[in-house]
Design a protein around this motif. Sequence first.
Motif, PDB file in Angstrom:
ATOM      1  N   GLU A   1       5.084   5.374   2.667  1.00 44.26           N
ATOM      2  CA  GLU A   1       4.807   4.035   3.186  1.00 44.26           C
ATOM      3  C   GLU A   1       3.387   3.572   2.840  1.00 44.26           C
ATOM      4  OE1 GLU A   1       5.743   6.670   4.932  1.00 44.26           O
ATOM      5  OE2 GLU A   1       7.830   6.192   5.370  1.00 44.26           O
ATOM      6  N   SER A   2       3.262   2.270   2.683  1.00 41.23           N
ATOM      7  CA  SER A   2       1.946   1.671   2.445  1.00 41.23           C
ATOM      8  C   SER A   2       2.051   0.176   2.661  1.00 41.23           C
ATOM      9  CB  SER A   2       1.506   1.936   1.003  1.00 41.23           C
ATOM     10  OG  SER A   2       0.382   1.145   0.674  1.00 41.23           O
ATOM     11  N   THR A   3       1.010  -0.406   3.211  1.00 46.06           N
ATOM     12  CA  THR A   3       0.895  -1.869   3.241  1.00 46.06           C
ATOM     13  C   THR A   3      -0.257  -2.286   2.333  1.00 46.06           C
ATOM     14  OG1 THR A   3       1.758  -1.986   5.492  1.00 46.06           O
ATOM     15  CG2 THR A   3       0.489  -3.884   4.733  1.00 46.06           C
ATOM     16  N   ARG A   4      -1.468  -1.812   2.683  1.00 43.34           N
ATOM     17  CA  ARG A   4      -2.681  -2.266   1.985  1.00 43.34           C
ATOM     18  C   ARG A   4      -2.715  -1.864   0.511  1.00 43.34           C
ATOM     19  NH1 ARG A   4      -2.580  -0.438   6.286  1.00 43.34           N
ATOM     20  NH2 ARG A   4      -3.419  -1.505   8.076  1.00 43.34           N
ATOM     21  N   THR A   5      -2.484  -0.581   0.276  1.00 45.64           N
ATOM     22  CA  THR A   5      -2.686  -0.045  -1.078  1.00 45.64           C
ATOM     23  C   THR A   5      -1.670  -0.650  -2.041  1.00 45.64           C
ATOM     24  OG1 THR A   5      -3.385   1.980   0.025  1.00 45.64           O
ATOM     25  CG2 THR A   5      -3.043   2.099  -2.360  1.00 45.64           C
TER      26      THR A   5
ATOM     27  N   ARG B   1       2.014   6.612  -5.147  1.00 44.43           N
ATOM     28  CA  ARG B   1       1.751   7.292  -3.871  1.00 44.43           C
ATOM     29  C   ARG B   1       2.904   8.249  -3.617  1.00 44.43           C
ATOM     30  NH1 ARG B   1      -0.194   4.689   1.728  1.00 44.43           N
ATOM     31  NH2 ARG B   1      -2.095   4.724   0.487  1.00 44.43           N
TER      32      ARG B   1
ATOM     33  N   HIS C   1      -7.227  10.092  -2.184  1.00 45.74           N
ATOM     34  CA  HIS C   1      -6.893   8.661  -2.176  1.00 45.74           C
ATOM     35  C   HIS C   1      -8.084   7.976  -2.864  1.00 45.74           C
ATOM     36  CE1 HIS C   1      -5.407   4.823  -1.152  1.00 45.74           C
ATOM     37  NE2 HIS C   1      -5.190   4.961   0.140  1.00 45.74           N
TER      38      HIS C   1
ATOM     39  N   GLN D   1      -9.296   4.355  -2.247  1.00 46.56           N
ATOM     40  CA  GLN D   1      -9.834   4.121  -0.899  1.00 46.56           C
ATOM     41  C   GLN D   1     -11.303   4.560  -0.856  1.00 46.56           C
ATOM     42  OE1 GLN D   1      -7.997   2.804   1.908  1.00 46.56           O
ATOM     43  NE2 GLN D   1     -10.071   2.557   2.724  1.00 46.56           N
TER      44      GLN D   1
ATOM     45  N   PRO E   1     -10.035   3.069   7.401  1.00 44.39           N
ATOM     46  CA  PRO E   1      -9.220   2.711   6.221  1.00 44.39           C
ATOM     47  C   PRO E   1      -7.939   1.961   6.583  1.00 44.39           C
ATOM     48  CG  PRO E   1      -8.951   5.041   6.757  1.00 44.39           C
ATOM     49  CD  PRO E   1     -10.024   4.503   7.670  1.00 44.39           C
ATOM     50  N   GLY E   2      -7.531   2.042   7.867  1.00 45.15           N
ATOM     51  CA  GLY E   2      -6.259   1.449   8.276  1.00 45.15           C
ATOM     52  C   GLY E   2      -5.100   2.312   7.783  1.00 45.15           C
ATOM     53  N   PRO E   3      -3.938   2.217   8.410  1.00 47.07           N
ATOM     54  CA  PRO E   3      -3.716   1.454   9.635  1.00 47.07           C
ATOM     55  C   PRO E   3      -4.379   2.140  10.831  1.00 47.07           C
ATOM     56  CG  PRO E   3      -1.730   2.665   9.013  1.00 47.07           C
ATOM     57  CD  PRO E   3      -2.706   2.884   7.913  1.00 47.07           C
TER      58      PRO E   3
END
Length: 327
Positions: free
Chosen positions: A57-61, A110, A139, A142, A279-281
Amino acid sequence: MNGSIRGQNLLTLNDLSREALVEVLDTAESFVEVNRRTIKKVPALKGRVVASLFFEESTRTRLSFETAAKRLSADVLSLAVASSSVKKGESLRDTIATIDALGIDAVVMRHQSSGAAMQVSRYVPQVRVINAGDGLHQHPTQGLLDAFTVRQVLSERAGTSGVETGAELFDGLKVLIVGDIRHSRVARSDIAAYSALGCQVRVAAPGTLLPSDIENWPVQVVNDYDEALEWADVVALLRLQRERGSGSFVPSLGEFTQTFGLTLARAKRLRPTTLIMHPGPMNRGVEIDSRVADLPSAVVERQVANGVPIRMAVLYLTVAGTNEGVS
Ligand code: CP
């Protein structure tokens, strides 16, 4: 040590020199300006194809890599892993070979397994592989965007640009990284970046959330967390990674928050100039109090925004590897 990522894969920050890191930060600076334009696009990767493969899972990257590739005019192939033939049991090797057969120049990947990006780089040596997070390992982007954010904020305060500053402001900068160091690829990449850039790095965590080989890392483990908060110029919180079982490494979430969470009371120990990063989340109320996350000195959203220029810089340097097409 690699002196540049031009034309190379980006799998880890552990083998990058200070010069290589500064080259990425300086290149990203030029892309910040592109991202402020009405038409946020340059032809640098026109005709190139970037595959985006997120097995985890990822949102930002994912969104910022795909945005970055499009702003460089690349075509993006985005594999929806959950509805792909991976779910029928297709191996990583066959998945990569299939995507490569479509004609790609780069893979942004990823994966839940440490070393997966390195493995893929062996399967498709002619394709540039960019690690977007592999297991507990690294990462890299990041780490780069975190260092870029620190340089950007501190140089703005000094009234200079990041490029003018170079790496000078990192010399002796005091960085405190707090939380689940053991399971964190972000911690590993941040530590590689900050230490190569000349920062002093300390880590604070319950003993159970420190890796067993911490004595070989270029960091100092703090004994007194409250004192370390007063020492720090930058405090970087890490997410308690419950999907990697970190919940079983602490007696309870409440106890973790009480001892290592950045609560409002603890945040009062920080100097007003100390940057608060994540770094989130975020697990609001666990590693960071929600009110602390929203303080003016917290730069969490700026970290997200900087993901785009940093990833544009990484794609540009690794895939194009020349100075053509930036403007
Ligand atoms: N920081 C980070 O990697 O966030 P995502 O998991 O949303 O990409």
